[in-house]
Design a protein around this motif. Structure first.
Motif, PDB file in Angstrom:
ATOM      1  N   ASP A 130       0.862  -1.030  -0.140  1.00 33.61           N
ATOM      2  CA  ASP A 130       0.103   0.020   0.079  1.00 33.61           C
ATOM      3  C   ASP A 130       0.892   1.236  -0.008  1.00 33.61           C
ATOM      4  O   ASP A 130       1.677   1.439   0.872  1.00 33.61           O
ATOM      5  CB  ASP A 130      -0.753  -0.057   1.084  1.00 33.61           C
ATOM      6  CG  ASP A 130      -2.101   0.979   1.121  1.00 33.61           C
ATOM      7  OD1 ASP A 130      -1.779   2.182   0.673  1.00 33.61           O
ATOM      8  OD2 ASP A 130      -3.145   0.544   1.364  1.00 33.61           O
ATOM      9  N   ALA A 182       0.220   4.336   0.587  1.00 31.91           N
ATOM     10  CA  ALA A 182      -0.177   5.760   1.226  1.00 31.91           C
ATOM     11  C   ALA A 182       0.387   5.798   2.558  1.00 31.91           C
ATOM     12  O   ALA A 182       0.060   4.908   3.514  1.00 31.91           O
ATOM     13  CB  ALA A 182      -1.664   5.805   1.051  1.00 31.91           C
ATOM     14  N   TYR A 204       4.419   1.348   2.999  1.00 32.51           N
ATOM     15  CA  TYR A 204       3.373   1.176   2.218  1.00 32.51           C
ATOM     16  C   TYR A 204       3.861   1.124   0.492  1.00 32.51           C
ATOM     17  O   TYR A 204       3.071   1.109  -0.311  1.00 32.51           O
ATOM     18  CB  TYR A 204       1.983   2.111   2.266  1.00 32.51           C
ATOM     19  CG  TYR A 204       1.656   2.115   3.666  1.00 32.51           C
ATOM     20  CD1 TYR A 204       1.282   0.719   4.039  1.00 32.51           C
ATOM     21  CD2 TYR A 204       0.896   3.023   4.225  1.00 32.51           C
ATOM     22  CE1 TYR A 204       0.860   0.528   5.639  1.00 32.51           C
ATOM     23  CE2 TYR A 204       0.107   3.079   5.391  1.00 32.51           C
ATOM     24  CZ  TYR A 204       0.159   1.895   6.067  1.00 32.51           C
ATOM     25  OH  TYR A 204      -0.754   1.834   7.098  1.00 32.51           O
ATOM     26  N   GLY A 232      -3.549  -1.182  -2.365  1.00 35.67           N
ATOM     27  CA  GLY A 232      -2.977   0.223  -2.477  1.00 35.67           C
ATOM     28  C   GLY A 232      -2.476   0.350  -3.800  1.00 35.67           C
ATOM     29  O   GLY A 232      -1.843   1.293  -4.183  1.00 35.67           O
ATOM     30  N   GLU A 251     -13.057   0.708  -0.494  1.00 33.30           N
ATOM     31  CA  GLU A 251     -12.249   1.830   0.185  1.00 33.30           C
ATOM     32  C   GLU A 251     -10.909   1.614  -0.722  1.00 33.30           C
ATOM     33  O   GLU A 251     -10.078   2.709  -0.956  1.00 33.30           O
ATOM     34  CB  GLU A 251     -12.176   1.872   1.703  1.00 33.30           C
ATOM     35  CG  GLU A 251     -13.183   2.323   2.361  1.00 33.30           C
ATOM     36  CD  GLU A 251     -13.320   2.271   3.861  1.00 33.30           C
ATOM     37  OE1 GLU A 251     -11.831   2.227   4.254  1.00 33.30           O
ATOM     38  OE2 GLU A 251     -14.164   2.562   4.573  1.00 33.30           O
ATOM     39  N   ALA A 252     -10.365   0.434  -0.436  1.00 27.79           N
ATOM     40  CA  ALA A 252      -8.937   0.207  -1.186  1.00 27.79           C
ATOM     41  C   ALA A 252      -9.068   0.546  -2.668  1.00 27.79           C
ATOM     42  O   ALA A 252      -8.113   0.893  -3.101  1.00 27.79           O
ATOM     43  CB  ALA A 252      -8.728  -1.129  -0.984  1.00 27.79           C
ATOM     44  N   HIS A 259      -8.884   4.363  -3.338  1.00 29.08           N
ATOM     45  CA  HIS A 259      -7.541   4.547  -3.045  1.00 29.08           C
ATOM     46  C   HIS A 259      -6.484   4.189  -4.337  1.00 29.08           C
ATOM     47  O   HIS A 259      -5.836   5.180  -4.710  1.00 29.08           O
ATOM     48  CB  HIS A 259      -6.914   4.073  -1.537  1.00 29.08           C
ATOM     49  CG  HIS A 259      -5.703   4.139  -1.668  1.00 29.08           C
ATOM     50  ND1 HIS A 259      -5.057   5.541  -0.862  1.00 29.08           N
ATOM     51  CD2 HIS A 259      -4.199   3.543  -1.684  1.00 29.08           C
ATOM     52  CE1 HIS A 259      -3.666   5.613  -0.842  1.00 29.08           C
ATOM     53  NE2 HIS A 259      -3.460   4.513  -1.207  1.00 29.08           N
ATOM     54  N   ARG A 308      -7.586   3.529  -7.302  1.00 29.74           N
ATOM     55  CA  ARG A 308      -8.180   4.812  -8.559  1.00 29.74           C
ATOM     56  C   ARG A 308      -7.141   6.096  -8.280  1.00 29.74           C
ATOM     57  O   ARG A 308      -6.642   6.597  -9.545  1.00 29.74           O
ATOM     58  CB  ARG A 308      -9.541   5.057  -8.487  1.00 29.74           C
ATOM     59  CG  ARG A 308     -10.315   3.903  -8.808  1.00 29.74           C
ATOM     60  CD  ARG A 308     -11.704   4.358  -8.852  1.00 29.74           C
ATOM     61  NE  ARG A 308     -12.633   3.126  -8.785  1.00 29.74           N
ATOM     62  CZ  ARG A 308     -13.326   2.919 -10.164  1.00 29.74           C
ATOM     63  NH1 ARG A 308     -12.682   3.540 -11.216  1.00 29.74           N
ATOM     64  NH2 ARG A 308     -14.015   1.969 -10.165  1.00 29.74           N
ATOM     65  N   ARG A 309      -6.981   6.478  -7.128  1.00 25.37           N
ATOM     66  CA  ARG A 309      -6.313   7.878  -7.178  1.00 25.37           C
ATOM     67  C   ARG A 309      -4.836   7.567  -7.480  1.00 25.37           C
ATOM     68  O   ARG A 309      -4.103   8.099  -8.239  1.00 25.37           O
ATOM     69  CB  ARG A 309      -6.384   8.249  -5.667  1.00 25.37           C
ATOM     70  CG  ARG A 309      -7.912   8.802  -5.541  1.00 25.37           C
ATOM     71  CD  ARG A 309      -7.964   9.586  -4.065  1.00 25.37           C
ATOM     72  NE  ARG A 309      -7.661   8.948  -2.846  1.00 25.37           N
ATOM     73  CZ  ARG A 309      -8.479   8.157  -2.089  1.00 25.37           C
ATOM     74  NH1 ARG A 309      -9.739   7.900  -2.591  1.00 25.37           N
ATOM     75  NH2 ARG A 309      -7.979   7.519  -1.082  1.00 25.37           N
ATOM     76  N   VAL A 310      -4.186   6.416  -6.866  1.00 26.31           N
ATOM     77  CA  VAL A 310      -2.880   6.266  -6.875  1.00 26.31           C
ATOM     78  C   VAL A 310      -2.419   6.044  -8.588  1.00 26.31           C
ATOM     79  O   VAL A 310      -1.540   6.319  -9.134  1.00 26.31           O
ATOM     80  CB  VAL A 310      -2.374   4.798  -5.981  1.00 26.31           C
ATOM     81  CG1 VAL A 310      -0.954   4.703  -6.407  1.00 26.31           C
ATOM     82  CG2 VAL A 310      -2.487   5.409  -4.676  1.00 26.31           C
ATOM     83  N   ARG A 330      -3.126  -0.844   5.402  1.00 25.83           N
ATOM     84  CA  ARG A 330      -4.219   0.228   5.751  1.00 25.83           C
ATOM     85  C   ARG A 330      -5.163  -0.373   6.356  1.00 25.83           C
ATOM     86  O   ARG A 330      -5.667   0.137   7.381  1.00 25.83           O
ATOM     87  CB  ARG A 330      -4.463   0.755   4.265  1.00 25.83           C
ATOM     88  CG  ARG A 330      -3.597   1.531   3.519  1.00 25.83           C
ATOM     89  CD  ARG A 330      -4.118   2.231   2.184  1.00 25.83           C
ATOM     90  NE  ARG A 330      -5.362   2.952   2.346  1.00 25.83           N
ATOM     91  CZ  ARG A 330      -5.411   4.243   2.508  1.00 25.83           C
ATOM     92  NH1 ARG A 330      -4.343   5.034   2.898  1.00 25.83           N
ATOM     93  NH2 ARG A 330      -6.621   4.697   2.786  1.00 25.83           N
ATOM     94  N   SER A 353      -6.465   0.608  10.404  1.00 25.66           N
ATOM     95  CA  SER A 353      -7.513   1.122  10.491  1.00 25.66           C
ATOM     96  C   SER A 353      -8.306   0.449  11.550  1.00 25.66           C
ATOM     97  O   SER A 353      -9.092  -0.582  11.355  1.00 25.66           O
ATOM     98  CB  SER A 353      -8.307   1.442   9.257  1.00 25.66           C
ATOM     99  OG  SER A 353      -9.742   1.738   9.411  1.00 25.66           O
TER     100      SER A 353
END
Length: 314
Positions: A3, A5, A10, A38, A62-63, A66, A68-70, A111, A115
């Motif tokens: 991951d 982030a 990570y 991630g 949620e993963a 995340h 998608r953004r990375v 991640r 959490s």
């Protein structure tokens, strides 16, 4: 377990270089990352092979968000699917053209572990959830502890957690829940301490929590069906690589790869071969590949990782 982030551990995908070497990336190929997490392995693949594309799959919304953004910089070379990896072979493109390779990085990401809201950790006060895909529904770990009978709890702790005091722990859970429902990690740790007659060691807590997580998410069932489905989806010469983090997963992968690599799988007392009569492919890893000292220093959580790979016959 990878991951990118928020923390240095990570940023590097577990056994990333070894995975890429085994996949033997082919330009223009479609690859499946069935547990994108991630996005570490997916990013490494896209960087290593400029003409490759990826179907990135994760059951954790949620993963996936995340990832998608990375991975946004890679544009149309990557497509995302929120699903359990054993359902990825039902994707229209996969069914139509097949896969040049596939990767499963099993277990829980850093991640998720970090959490408290997700409930995978035995840190004090953590809610007992443990669902990798909350949107899928299904019972939480707290609900499982509150509803399963003593025999079922014994099975979970013994078979999935390899806990020697499984029956005592199951009995203690049933006794305690009659007065107070199980809600947090503290409740389960207290039951384990009572069953052991002392404060549990970290490894003892880890295997009991792992057993519940595996049961809540039906992880072994998904792996069994996913391995066969991905094997069939591979194109000739395609490679399936799997990173596992506990012996039950690794054993399933090892035995599947061994079976697929044999010419005959008939029982020894059969006078004539009645099975397929040929190997479906070959195992590429004689033994499981493990992280080296340098990687473990950078990411201690990779310590239990085992990588195996198999190539479909051409």
């Amino acid at each position: 377990m990878d991951d990118p982030a928020g923390d240095s551990r990570y940023h590097e995908p577990v056994l990333g270089g070894q995975v890429m070497d085994l996949l033997a990336l082919r330009a223009g190929g479609l690859y499946l990352d069935g547990t994108v997490g991630g996005g570490g392995h997916a990013r490494l693949l896209l960087e290593r092979c400029s003409g490759c594309r990826i179907l990135a799959v994760d059951r954790d919304a949620e993963a996936l968000a995340h990832a998608r953004r990375v991975l946004r910089p890679y544009g149309s070379r990557i497509r995302f699917l929120c699903a359990r990896f054993d359902r990825a072979v039902e994707d229209a493109e996969v069914m139509e053209r097949g896969l040049e390779g596939a990767l499963l990085d099993l277990g829980v990401s850093s991640r998720q572990l970090d959490s408290d809201r997700r409930g995978f950790s035995f840190r004090p006060g953590t809610a007992l959830d443990m669902r990798m895909g909350p949107s899928e529904g299904g019972a939480t770990a707290a609900e499982l502890l509150s509803e399963a009978d003593e025999g079922e709890l014994t099975r979970i702790f013994r078979e999935l957690g390899e806990e020697p005091r499984a029956r005592s722990l199951a009995r203690e859970v049933v006794r305690r829940r009659s007065a107070t429902p199980f809600r947090t990690s503290d409740d389960l740790v207290a039951a384990l301490a009572a069953a052991l007659g002392r404060a549990p060691y970290r490894r003892e807590k880890a295997r009991v929590f792992q057993a519940l997580r595996i049961e809540v998410n039906r992880e072994l069932e998904a792996l069994a069906s996913g391995l066969d489905g991905l094997r069939d989806a591979l194109l000739p010469g395609g490679v399936l690589a799997v990173i596992s983090y506990h012996s039950l997963e690794d054993r399933s992968v090892k035995y599947a790869f061994r079976d697929w690599s044999q010419n005959c799988v008939c029982p020894p007392d059969f006078p004539v071969c009645r099975c397929r009569g040929r190997a479906l492919g070959e195992t590429l890893t004689r033994r499981a590949v493990r992280p080296g000292p340098d990687e473990l220093e950078r990411n201690p959580r990779a310590g239990s990782a085992r990588l195996r790979a198999w190539r479909k016959a051409a």
